[in-house]
Structures are given as C-alpha cells and as structure tokens.
Write a protein that holds these residues in place. Structure first.
Motif, short mmCIF file in Angstrom:
data_model
loop_
_atom_site.label_atom_id
_atom_site.label_comp_id
_atom_site.label_asym_id
_atom_site.label_seq_id
_atom_site.Cartn_x
_atom_site.Cartn_y
_atom_site.Cartn_z
N TYR A 277 0.85 -1.20 0.00
CA TYR A 277 0.00 0.00 0.00
C TYR A 277 0.88 1.25 0.00
O TYR A 277 2.07 1.20 0.37
CB TYR A 277 -0.95 -0.01 1.21
N CYS A 280 -0.44 5.51 4.74
CA CYS A 280 -0.49 4.87 6.06
C CYS A 280 -1.75 5.31 6.80
O CYS A 280 -1.79 6.41 7.37
CB CYS A 280 0.74 5.20 6.89
N VAL A 296 4.85 11.39 11.93
CA VAL A 296 3.85 10.47 11.40
C VAL A 296 3.63 9.28 12.33
O VAL A 296 2.51 8.87 12.58
CB VAL A 296 4.29 9.99 9.99
N CYS A 297 4.72 8.69 12.80
CA CYS A 297 4.61 7.52 13.67
C CYS A 297 5.94 7.36 14.42
O CYS A 297 6.93 8.00 14.06
CB CYS A 297 4.29 6.27 12.86
N TYR A 299 8.19 5.12 14.35
CA TYR A 299 9.33 4.68 13.54
C TYR A 299 10.02 5.86 12.87
O TYR A 299 11.20 5.81 12.58
CB TYR A 299 8.88 3.70 12.45
N HIS A 300 9.27 6.91 12.59
CA HIS A 300 9.84 8.06 11.89
C HIS A 300 10.15 9.22 12.84
O HIS A 300 10.38 10.35 12.39
CB HIS A 300 8.91 8.49 10.76
N VAL A 332 3.96 10.39 2.53
CA VAL A 332 4.45 9.13 3.11
C VAL A 332 3.94 7.93 2.31
O VAL A 332 2.76 7.82 2.01
CB VAL A 332 4.08 9.02 4.62
N PRO A 334 4.45 3.90 2.54
CA PRO A 334 5.05 2.76 3.23
C PRO A 334 5.78 1.78 2.30
O PRO A 334 6.74 1.14 2.72
CB PRO A 334 3.86 2.10 3.92
N CYS A 338 8.96 2.52 4.40
CA CYS A 338 8.82 1.64 5.58
C CYS A 338 9.05 0.18 5.17
O CYS A 338 8.19 -0.68 5.39
CB CYS A 338 7.44 1.79 6.21
N PHE A 340 11.14 -1.74 6.51
CA PHE A 340 11.47 -2.48 7.73
C PHE A 340 10.18 -3.07 8.31
O PHE A 340 9.08 -2.78 7.83
CB PHE A 340 12.13 -1.55 8.75
N CYS A 342 7.12 -3.18 10.43
CA CYS A 342 6.29 -2.23 11.17
C CYS A 342 5.25 -3.04 11.94
O CYS A 342 4.53 -3.85 11.36
CB CYS A 342 5.60 -1.26 10.21
N ASN A 348 -2.72 -1.79 9.01
CA ASN A 348 -2.88 -1.06 7.74
C ASN A 348 -3.62 -1.90 6.70
O ASN A 348 -4.43 -1.39 5.94
CB ASN A 348 -1.51 -0.65 7.19
#
Ligand code: SF4
Length: 370
Positions: A277, A280, A296-297, A299-300, A332, A334, A338, A340, A342, A348
């Motif tokens: 996708y 996010c 955003v989250c 992880y970021h 953003v 993913p 992203c 890695f 998550c 999601n």
C-alpha cells in the motif's frame, strides 16, 4: 515457538466499537480533530547510557516545556484522544512534571500506559500504581552483571537491584498490568564478530519476572538505527531457542510469556517487510509527539521529512488539521519509506480493506491502546 503468546492483536483492537466509530469518521468524512492514541515523549533526557540505544541520536536534547506539557491533557481530552503512551526518545520519568502529567491525564479520563527503564518509579509510585493502565519496564537482563553491561548508568553503578526493588514495590500496589521487557541485544567487535549477548540471561529474567509478580515477560528482537531487524548469529538463535524452551512451563493464567512475530522473523533472518500500500491509514489513528515535534509515527521519530508539526507552537487541532501534516501524509509511502518491520502492518491491511468497503464485526471496547 508455538507455546508463546503473541501480544494482544492490534488488528482485533481495531474492531472495537470506539475505534470503529473513529475509523468511520476519518475514512469517510475526515471529521476527526485529533488522533485516538498519542505516544508522548515528555523528554529526551535519559539517566542510562544503553549500548545500541535506538534513540541515541535523539537523546538529551531537552523536553517539552513544563507549562505546555500540563496543558496537553485537557486539549487531548477535548479533541477525543482516548489513550496516551508515555514513552521516549528518553526516559519519560526524567521529566520533572511526569507525576503531574499522569495525574492530569488520569483526571481527564484518558487511559495511560508507560514504558520506562524503571530506575525512577520510586518517585512516582502512587501515580504509577493507581493511575496507569499498564507499565512496562525495559530490563533486558536477569542479573546485575548483564544489566551493568547492556544498560549502564551514567554513574557507572549498576541500577539492576534498584529497578527490581522498584518493580516489587509497584507490583504490591498496582491496579494495572506490569510487564518485564527483554530486548535481545548483542555486542560485536569492530569487525562485526559477536562478543557477548544478553540472551544468556533470558531464562533468569523470565523466572525473576514471575517471582516478583509481573503480569508478563516479553522477549523482543533488536532493531538497528534504521529500524531494520538486527540479524542474529546462529549461536544467538540457538541460545534464544534453548532459553525459550526452558521458560515454556512458566506461563500460566497469571503470567504470560510474550514474543512478537518480529522475534520469529529475526531468528529466521527475515530482514525486510514489503508493503503493498502507498499510504499509512494507521497514522490517522495514532501519532507521536516529542520535544522536537510531532511525527507520522514512532518509527519516523526525528525524521524531518515525516515531521507533521510542533505542539510547542500550535494546538493539537491546528497540528492535526494543518497544511504541513496534510502534505506529509500525502508524501508518506510505506512501500518506499517503511520497508522495515512495522508492528502496524496488519492494521494497515485491515484499514485498507475497510476503505474498500469491507465491514467488520464490531466488538465491545476492551483495550484502546491500538
Ligand atoms: S507503515 Fe510506515 S508510516 Fe505507517 S506506522 Fe508503519 S512505519 Fe509508520
């Protein structure tokens, strides 16, 4: 690893009544003025100097201003935030207003979770015991020697006994859950050869967690600074598997042994997680607010390209509805940003299905820490 419990399914949590109402709001009318859950770093200060700290580049750069921090609870409540996790690029209890913050969140009816290194619990025993829904202590060891090696204190003195005593005191008075967290860590020489691993302490730590009355013991894999799962040498994988086998029988109805799927992937050498996708939707439900801005989250956290605003300068509503956040959320992707692992990948996938019209069976609220 079939004898291990998984963490409470994040996907199942999305099916709760309150969460479904919220999802329908943002999916179809974007009428929400805030996320449902906030991860809040009160400070970047930390009194430990852990080897391989994933937040090393964010540490000791100040905290959220005292007055601003204490205004957040009411603002969160006014805009529909239902749960807050006090966490950090630093140690949340190192913020001088930690106790007042927990009190204000609790008074506003917001559920509170805390992740901590456990050294400062004694300062805030009442708040931790009576006003949090859960508190997870990152111990990463089961003995003073391993703790001193992997979680050294600035003073050079091991804090292991202090942490365990703090946990015992808390457990005596607790009203929520208390967890013992163990992050798998290794030290390597400059050529990358394995020197030492804290995996030698897994069994000791799990037995100690049960003895002092924790509700669960969680074993987690380590990530590198870019959030990719660290590869584990076969010697470490064998050690982890032997220890897991040895603690298998400790689990009972009052004590869970938890291992996330990411641990299995780390032990199996699966280093990436491909996303199909390009947006996010999880980041519409939850966000992270730190002294250096909101992102955003988690992880970021600290990534300026993913910075959605600054709570020190604007209100939560302005941040959430602002142009900056809208641009970042459009950017953003993913599938690119992203790759890695998550923890909210499955969330999601369900949210994308819902956006395509899938209707889920709604269940009563049981845990709003989505
Ligand atoms: S998919 Fe990416 S942006 Fe979304 S929560 Fe996971 S890491 Fe963060």
């Amino acid at each position: 690893m079939s004898h291990l419990s998984r963490p409470l399914s994040l996907v199942e949590k999305l099916k709760q009544n309150t969460v479904q109402e919220f999802i329908n709001k943002f999916l179809w009318s974007k009428s929400n003025n805030a996320p449902l859950v906030v991860e809040l770093d009160p400070t970047t200060a930390c009194n430990l100097a852990c080897h391989d700290c994933i937040s090393a580049n964010l540490l000791n750069q100040g905290g959220i201003d005292n007055d601003r921090l204490l205004l957040l609870a009411q603002e969160f409540a006014d805009h529909g935030v239902r749960a807050v996790v006090l966490i950090g690029g630093g140690e949340p209890m190192a913020h001088p207003k930690f106790g007042d913050l927990v009190r204000s969140l609790h008074a506003c009816g917001i559920k509170v979770g805390v992740t901590t290194n456990g050294t400062l619990i004694g300062r805030y025993l009442t708040e931790c015991a009576e006003m949090t829904n859960w508190l997870r202590v990152s111990v990463d060891a089961g003995s003073e020697e391993v703790f001193a090696d992997f979680r050294p204190h600035a003073s050079g003195k091991s804090q292991f006994n202090l942490v365990i005593e703090n946990m015992k005191e808390l457990i005596n008075k607790k009203t929520g859950l208390v967890g013992y967290s163990f992050l798998l860590l290794s030290k390597r020489d400059k050529d990358g050869s394995l020197l030492r691993t804290n995996a030698i302490d897994i069994e000791k730590a799990a037995r100690l967690a049960k003895t002092i009355g924790c509700d669960y013991f969680e074993l987690k894999p380590a990530f590198d600074m870019m959030h990719f799962l660290q590869r584990q040498e076969s010697a470490v994988v064998d050690l982890v598997n032997r220890n897991l086998k040895a603690i298998h029988d400790l689990a009972d109805e009052n004590f869970k042994i938890i291992a996330p799927l990411t641990l299995e992937d780390a032990l199996n050498g699966i280093g990436t997680q491909i996303k199909s996708y390009n947006r996010c939707l999880t980041a519409e439900l939850r966000t992270v607010i730190t002294p250096s801005g909101a992102y955003v989250c988690p992880y970021h956290r600290g990534n300026l390209n993913m910075r959605i605003g600054d709570i020190a300068k604007i209100s939560l509503e302005e941040l959430w509805k602002g142009e900056r956040r809208s641009k970042v959320m459009e950017r953003v992707d993913p599938s690119k940003h992203c790759t890695f692992h998550c923890i909210r990948h499955e969330s999601n996938l369900l949210l994308e299905s819902m956006a395509s019209g899938e209707v889920v069976d709604v269940v009563s609220d049981f845990d709003l820490f989505i």
